[in-house]
Design a protein around this motif. Sequence first.
Motif, PDB file in Angstrom:
ATOM      1  N   THR A  77       0.829  -1.202   0.000  1.00 11.80           N
ATOM      2  CA  THR A  77       0.000   0.000   0.000  1.00 11.80           C
ATOM      3  C   THR A  77       0.867   1.258   0.000  1.00 11.80           C
ATOM      4  OG1 THR A  77      -1.783  -1.151   1.170  1.00 11.80           O
ATOM      5  CG2 THR A  77      -1.787   1.260   1.273  1.00 11.80           C
ATOM      6  N   GLY A  78       1.928   1.238   0.811  1.00 14.83           N
ATOM      7  CA  GLY A  78       2.841   2.377   0.828  1.00 14.83           C
ATOM      8  C   GLY A  78       3.546   2.569  -0.502  1.00 14.83           C
ATOM      9  N   PHE A  79       3.890   1.462  -1.150  1.00 14.84           N
ATOM     10  CA  PHE A  79       4.546   1.542  -2.461  1.00 14.84           C
ATOM     11  C   PHE A  79       3.589   2.142  -3.491  1.00 14.84           C
ATOM     12  CE2 PHE A  79       5.759  -0.710  -6.497  1.00 14.84           C
ATOM     13  CZ  PHE A  79       6.904   0.025  -6.732  1.00 14.84           C
ATOM     14  N   GLU A  80       2.345   1.707  -3.477  1.00 12.34           N
ATOM     15  CA  GLU A  80       1.359   2.255  -4.403  1.00 12.34           C
ATOM     16  C   GLU A  80       1.212   3.768  -4.210  1.00 12.34           C
ATOM     17  OE1 GLU A  80      -1.842  -1.380  -4.991  1.00 12.34           O
ATOM     18  OE2 GLU A  80      -1.711  -0.399  -3.030  1.00 12.34           O
ATOM     19  N   ALA A  81       1.150   4.191  -2.951  1.00 14.00           N
ATOM     20  CA  ALA A  81       0.986   5.625  -2.671  1.00 14.00           C
ATOM     21  C   ALA A  81       2.198   6.412  -3.169  1.00 14.00           C
ATOM     22  CB  ALA A  81       0.781   5.848  -1.171  1.00 14.00           C
ATOM     23  N   ALA A  82       3.408   5.887  -2.930  1.00 18.37           N
ATOM     24  CA  ALA A  82       4.622   6.590  -3.350  1.00 18.37           C
ATOM     25  C   ALA A  82       4.711   6.685  -4.867  1.00 18.37           C
ATOM     26  CB  ALA A  82       5.856   5.883  -2.781  1.00 18.37           C
ATOM     27  N   ARG A  96      12.128   2.831  -0.948  1.00 20.38           N
ATOM     28  CA  ARG A  96      12.101   2.258   0.402  1.00 20.38           C
ATOM     29  C   ARG A  96      10.937   1.278   0.554  1.00 20.38           C
ATOM     30  NH1 ARG A  96      13.200   7.668   1.793  1.00 20.38           N
ATOM     31  NH2 ARG A  96      10.987   7.984   2.292  1.00 20.38           N
ATOM     32  N   ALA A  97       9.772   1.674   0.061  1.00 23.42           N
ATOM     33  CA  ALA A  97       8.599   0.803   0.192  1.00 23.42           C
ATOM     34  C   ALA A  97       8.767  -0.474  -0.617  1.00 23.42           C
ATOM     35  CB  ALA A  97       7.341   1.553  -0.253  1.00 23.42           C
ATOM     36  N   PHE A  98       9.371  -0.358  -1.789  1.00 19.06           N
ATOM     37  CA  PHE A  98       9.549  -1.568  -2.595  1.00 19.06           C
ATOM     38  C   PHE A  98      10.494  -2.552  -1.922  1.00 19.06           C
ATOM     39  CE2 PHE A  98      11.710  -4.111  -5.844  1.00 19.06           C
ATOM     40  CZ  PHE A  98      10.607  -4.784  -6.344  1.00 19.06           C
ATOM     41  N   GLN A  99      11.522  -2.061  -1.261  1.00 23.56           N
ATOM     42  CA  GLN A  99      12.414  -2.964  -0.533  1.00 23.56           C
ATOM     43  C   GLN A  99      11.650  -3.723   0.541  1.00 23.56           C
ATOM     44  OE1 GLN A  99      15.477  -3.802  -1.391  1.00 23.56           O
ATOM     45  NE2 GLN A  99      15.237  -2.397  -3.143  1.00 23.56           N
ATOM     46  N   GLN A 100      10.698  -3.056   1.193  1.00 22.95           N
ATOM     47  CA  GLN A 100       9.871  -3.736   2.179  1.00 22.95           C
ATOM     48  C   GLN A 100       8.951  -4.766   1.515  1.00 22.95           C
ATOM     49  OE1 GLN A 100       7.999  -0.307   4.008  1.00 22.95           O
ATOM     50  NE2 GLN A 100       9.438  -0.354   5.729  1.00 22.95           N
ATOM     51  N   ARG A 160       2.139   6.724  -6.976  1.00 21.24           N
ATOM     52  CA  ARG A 160       1.141   7.706  -7.420  1.00 21.24           C
ATOM     53  C   ARG A 160       1.618   9.140  -7.174  1.00 21.24           C
ATOM     54  NH1 ARG A 160      -2.548   3.986  -5.068  1.00 21.24           N
ATOM     55  NH2 ARG A 160      -2.558   5.241  -3.154  1.00 21.24           N
ATOM     56  N   GLU A 161       2.327   9.343  -6.051  1.00 21.19           N
ATOM     57  CA  GLU A 161       2.808  10.679  -5.699  1.00 21.19           C
ATOM     58  C   GLU A 161       4.145  11.015  -6.354  1.00 21.19           C
ATOM     59  OE1 GLU A 161       2.919  10.443  -1.492  1.00 21.19           O
ATOM     60  OE2 GLU A 161       0.736  10.141  -1.295  1.00 21.19           O
ATOM     61  N   GLN A 162       4.695  10.054  -7.128  1.00 22.46           N
ATOM     62  CA  GLN A 162       5.991  10.225  -7.796  1.00 22.46           C
ATOM     63  C   GLN A 162       7.092  10.534  -6.782  1.00 22.46           C
ATOM     64  OE1 GLN A 162       5.393  13.114 -10.951  1.00 22.46           O
ATOM     65  NE2 GLN A 162       4.348  11.620 -12.232  1.00 22.46           N
ATOM     66  N   ASP A 163       6.992   9.875  -5.642  1.00 21.02           N
ATOM     67  CA  ASP A 163       7.997   9.989  -4.579  1.00 21.02           C
ATOM     68  C   ASP A 163       9.041   8.900  -4.807  1.00 21.02           C
ATOM     69  OD1 ASP A 163       9.516  10.081  -2.294  1.00 21.02           O
ATOM     70  OD2 ASP A 163       7.845   9.748  -0.901  1.00 21.02           O
ATOM     71  N   THR A 164      10.088   9.239  -5.511  1.00 20.04           N
ATOM     72  CA  THR A 164      11.078   8.234  -5.908  1.00 20.04           C
ATOM     73  C   THR A 164      11.726   7.570  -4.711  1.00 20.04           C
ATOM     74  OG1 THR A 164      11.529   9.465  -7.937  1.00 20.04           O
ATOM     75  CG2 THR A 164      13.153   7.826  -7.272  1.00 20.04           C
ATOM     76  N   ASP A 165      12.200   8.358  -3.746  1.00 22.82           N
ATOM     77  CA  ASP A 165      12.861   7.784  -2.579  1.00 22.82           C
ATOM     78  C   ASP A 165      11.896   6.942  -1.757  1.00 22.82           C
ATOM     79  OD1 ASP A 165      15.215   9.010  -3.306  1.00 22.82           O
ATOM     80  OD2 ASP A 165      14.907  10.765  -2.013  1.00 22.82           O
ATOM     81  N   GLY A 166      10.675   7.455  -1.570  1.00 23.36           N
ATOM     82  CA  GLY A 166       9.683   6.696  -0.816  1.00 23.36           C
ATOM     83  C   GLY A 166       9.310   5.405  -1.509  1.00 23.36           C
TER      84      GLY A 166
END
Length: 350
Positions: free
Chosen positions: A16-21, A32-36, A23-29
């Motif tokens: 869910t965090g990866f999807e949000a990042a 990090r979320a994808f690693q999780q 959508r928001e084009q938050d590359t760093d976020g």
Amino acid sequence: MIFGRRGRERFLDALTGFEAAVREQDTDGAERAFQQVYRGFRKATDEETGQAGPRLAALLPQVPPGPDGMIAVMTGACVEKGADASRCAPYVLDGLAEALTAAGEFCARWAASGGGDLPDPESDAPDDAVLARVGPRAAAAWWTLPQWEMASVAMLNHASVRTGAGAERRTRLLESLRIVQEATGHDFKCLWYALLVLDEEPLVALHRPTGTGYALRMSGIGDTFQLHTLLADVLVGGGHLPGRAPSPQEAAVCRTAPGQVPTTGSFNLVAPDGTWLWNEGTPCDIPVVDGVRLLVLDPPPYERGWPAGRFFPHMTGDLVLERVLGEEETRRLLAGCSPARRVNGTAPSG
């Protein structure tokens, strides 16, 4: 049990965090979320990955070139664990089409800027010199093409995906892949063969020594080794033709059973013009005559053995006999077929 629930919750929360990042084009976020997500995937249940597959696939159009290849691979892994391939495949095959087009541009730009040995797509990321020669999008496509191959084959293992993609789309993908293969000399054999797989395809087999013919239907057969074994199972094992019939296990591994077992060829497979059809090819090599693929079965000129099994271990294959042809129909079809040609000085018997 509590640890298992928490592990799965972390996996879905991370997704869910990866999807949000994304959508928001938050590359760093997103990184990090994808690693999780990646770490949680190893402990996720089939139910969880079943949910994750379509969600990951739907993100592919929004993920930048390069990272999208890894998302495609994870989507394929979810499908292999039971996620709905039909929901995931449209995104993956769209991404494959774009990657093949950009990889073709990579090859053209590489040749136009001096040529030389192509970089190994299995190596580290492209350096500045490569990026200057071909551009970042083309470079990303070249480096991720093996990942797109893995993901696409995972989708194409499913008959619903193959039939849903349609012949026209698969033809376009094959043409794009051909351009890349001819420009590079690199053999994307798994992807090529997966795109060629036929489903519910009529096949007429003519057994020249006995003058008999058979109308069959084949589905999910990855190569001609597999088809050869199934032909022997259906026709010899079914009591229609003389010769060696495969064992039940040899036939089973060519349909649904796991593994491989040794087998021996029962025929020489020949096209209507007399050309030998090699086991290393695919059923698409069998020519279409009057709207139906037409195959001649001759006696084997020498003993040939191979491991019976499926080229795609996760793909279900089958060959069924629909009817025995009448004498007049068989005689007419055989009259239009040429004798088998000599190959390397060898003439088949019979």
